[in-house]
Scaffold this motif. Sequence first.
Motif, PDB file in Angstrom:
ATOM      1  N   LEU A  48     120.275  33.043   9.071  1.00 45.29           N
ATOM      2  CA  LEU A  48     120.693  32.551  10.384  1.00 45.29           C
ATOM      3  C   LEU A  48     119.492  32.267  11.274  1.00 45.29           C
ATOM      4  O   LEU A  48     119.480  31.312  12.047  1.00 45.29           O
ATOM      5  N   GLY A  49     118.465  33.097  11.137  1.00 41.22           N
ATOM      6  CA  GLY A  49     117.213  32.848  11.855  1.00 41.22           C
ATOM      7  C   GLY A  49     117.219  33.238  13.319  1.00 41.22           C
ATOM      8  O   GLY A  49     116.270  32.942  14.039  1.00 41.22           O
ATOM      9  N   THR A  50     118.271  33.908  13.793  1.00 38.08           N
ATOM     10  CA  THR A  50     118.311  34.286  15.212  1.00 38.08           C
ATOM     11  C   THR A  50     117.875  35.741  15.425  1.00 38.08           C
ATOM     12  O   THR A  50     117.796  36.196  16.553  1.00 38.08           O
ATOM     13  N   VAL A  51     117.602  36.429  14.316  1.00 41.71           N
ATOM     14  CA  VAL A  51     117.202  37.831  14.424  1.00 41.71           C
ATOM     15  C   VAL A  51     115.739  37.969  14.013  1.00 41.71           C
ATOM     16  O   VAL A  51     115.373  37.640  12.879  1.00 41.71           O
ATOM     17  N   SER A  52     114.930  38.436  14.942  1.00 41.63           N
ATOM     18  CA  SER A  52     113.500  38.571  14.617  1.00 41.63           C
ATOM     19  C   SER A  52     113.167  39.984  14.153  1.00 41.63           C
ATOM     20  O   SER A  52     112.104  40.226  13.594  1.00 41.63           O
ATOM     21  N   ASP A  53     114.094  40.911  14.392  1.00 41.56           N
ATOM     22  CA  ASP A  53     113.807  42.320  14.090  1.00 41.56           C
ATOM     23  C   ASP A  53     114.414  42.734  12.751  1.00 41.56           C
ATOM     24  O   ASP A  53     115.343  43.550  12.714  1.00 41.56           O
ATOM     25  N   LEU A  54     113.934  42.166  11.675  1.00 43.11           N
ATOM     26  CA  LEU A  54     114.489  42.506  10.363  1.00 43.11           C
ATOM     27  C   LEU A  54     113.730  43.693   9.773  1.00 43.11           C
ATOM     28  O   LEU A  54     112.507  43.778   9.872  1.00 43.11           O
ATOM     29  N   VAL A  55     114.492  44.595   9.179  1.00 38.63           N
ATOM     30  CA  VAL A  55     113.926  45.838   8.643  1.00 38.63           C
ATOM     31  C   VAL A  55     114.152  45.870   7.132  1.00 38.63           C
ATOM     32  O   VAL A  55     115.252  45.573   6.663  1.00 38.63           O
ATOM     33  N   GLU A  56     113.113  46.220   6.393  1.00 37.52           N
ATOM     34  CA  GLU A  56     113.257  46.362   4.934  1.00 37.52           C
ATOM     35  C   GLU A  56     113.991  47.660   4.615  1.00 37.52           C
ATOM     36  O   GLU A  56     113.785  48.675   5.290  1.00 37.52           O
ATOM     37  N   PHE A  57     114.797  47.616   3.577  1.00 38.74           N
ATOM     38  CA  PHE A  57     115.516  48.822   3.137  1.00 38.74           C
ATOM     39  C   PHE A  57     114.541  49.966   2.862  1.00 38.74           C
ATOM     40  O   PHE A  57     114.796  51.118   3.191  1.00 38.74           O
ATOM     41  N   SER A  58     113.394  49.597   2.300  1.00 39.06           N
ATOM     42  CA  SER A  58     112.425  50.619   1.905  1.00 39.06           C
ATOM     43  C   SER A  58     111.822  51.351   3.107  1.00 39.06           C
ATOM     44  O   SER A  58     111.259  52.427   2.945  1.00 39.06           O
ATOM     45  N   SER A  59     111.940  50.767   4.312  1.00 39.27           N
ATOM     46  CA  SER A  59     111.339  51.453   5.469  1.00 39.27           C
ATOM     47  C   SER A  59     112.361  52.295   6.238  1.00 39.27           C
ATOM     48  O   SER A  59     112.049  52.878   7.270  1.00 39.27           O
ATOM     49  N   LEU A  60     113.589  52.348   5.748  1.00 41.63           N
ATOM     50  CA  LEU A  60     114.590  53.225   6.365  1.00 41.63           C
ATOM     51  C   LEU A  60     114.363  54.666   5.932  1.00 41.63           C
ATOM     52  O   LEU A  60     113.995  54.899   4.779  1.00 41.63           O
ATOM     53  N   PRO A  61     114.623  55.642   6.776  1.00 42.83           N
ATOM     54  CA  PRO A  61     115.041  55.528   8.172  1.00 42.83           C
ATOM     55  C   PRO A  61     113.855  55.547   9.137  1.00 42.83           C
ATOM     56  O   PRO A  61     114.055  55.723  10.322  1.00 42.83           O
ATOM     57  N   ASN A  62     112.636  55.376   8.593  1.00 42.01           N
ATOM     58  CA  ASN A  62     111.442  55.494   9.458  1.00 42.01           C
ATOM     59  C   ASN A  62     110.968  54.144   9.992  1.00 42.01           C
ATOM     60  O   ASN A  62     109.786  53.853   9.953  1.00 42.01           O
TER      61      ASN A  62
END
Lengths: 193, 95
Positions: A48-62
């Motif tokens: 969609l390109g409207t979200v700039s705050d994408l988080v990788e699964f590997s960085s959860l929950p930190n």
Amino acid sequence: MSRVITVANSKGGVGKTTLCLHLYHYLKEQGASCGICDLDYQKSITRLGTVSDLVEFSSLPNSPYGFVLVDTPPYRTTDLPGLLNMTDFLLIPTKPSVLDLQAAAFVIEEAKTAGVKYGLCLNMVRPGTRFLDDIKSQIEQAGWPLMKTEVRERVSYARGLLFKDGLQTEANKKADDEISDLTNEILIQIANG
Amino acid sequence: MAKKKPDTKNLIGKALESDGAKDDRTTIEQVSKKEPTQIGRPRSFEESESVRVTFRIHKDTNLEMRQAFLLSEHSTISVFVDELIRKGLEAEKGE
């Protein structure tokens, strides 16, 4: 640690991605630091390109964000137990439909096993039908926690996805109120631990 | 009189200050060590690979699994796919 809000139901078309996006936009609008982890292999949110705050699964929950919303794929995935282990609240959207509830039951079992707080959210609701009452009665009989907020079927939810601030540009007060109420319910659940 | 709505900003603060629903959350690395099969799909997985994986399902699965695959509902098929992708990638690693 980020507060992780997972949106899951193994059935497709229940509005997981749409709700996930609107919750994200609302939390951001309210000043929260918020990201989205897009685990759906269709990558709808990423594309969609409207979200700039994408988080990788590997960085959860930190992750560096206060809150991370996780959008999940529309099927039963073996990734779910690992994800629920990191989840603070699991939102299970369901249309008022027997088939959708059937699918939700699988996710509820996973939630119980993981010991995660969860709530069913009736989505795309057409109010005032006897069938809606039947569905609610079934949910009550099953003892499943149901969010007080019902999200109605509104064009604004689909149209709001076109904008970087979601429902703000769309300016539909009723839709905005529903998302606000739902967000507050989730935050209360997390705050209560 | 209209019911007063909760203050979201205040709730955000409370949610962040709370210990969280899962105090004992394991990190992704810890989960990985404990239950490697429960962890997410390798990050290198690309959509284009799904074509190859689909081929692998038809080529390598036995008759019983193929029948189950065809007869099962969408969600069950997905579990099959998920497992088979995983097995395929593991086998690829081992080669």
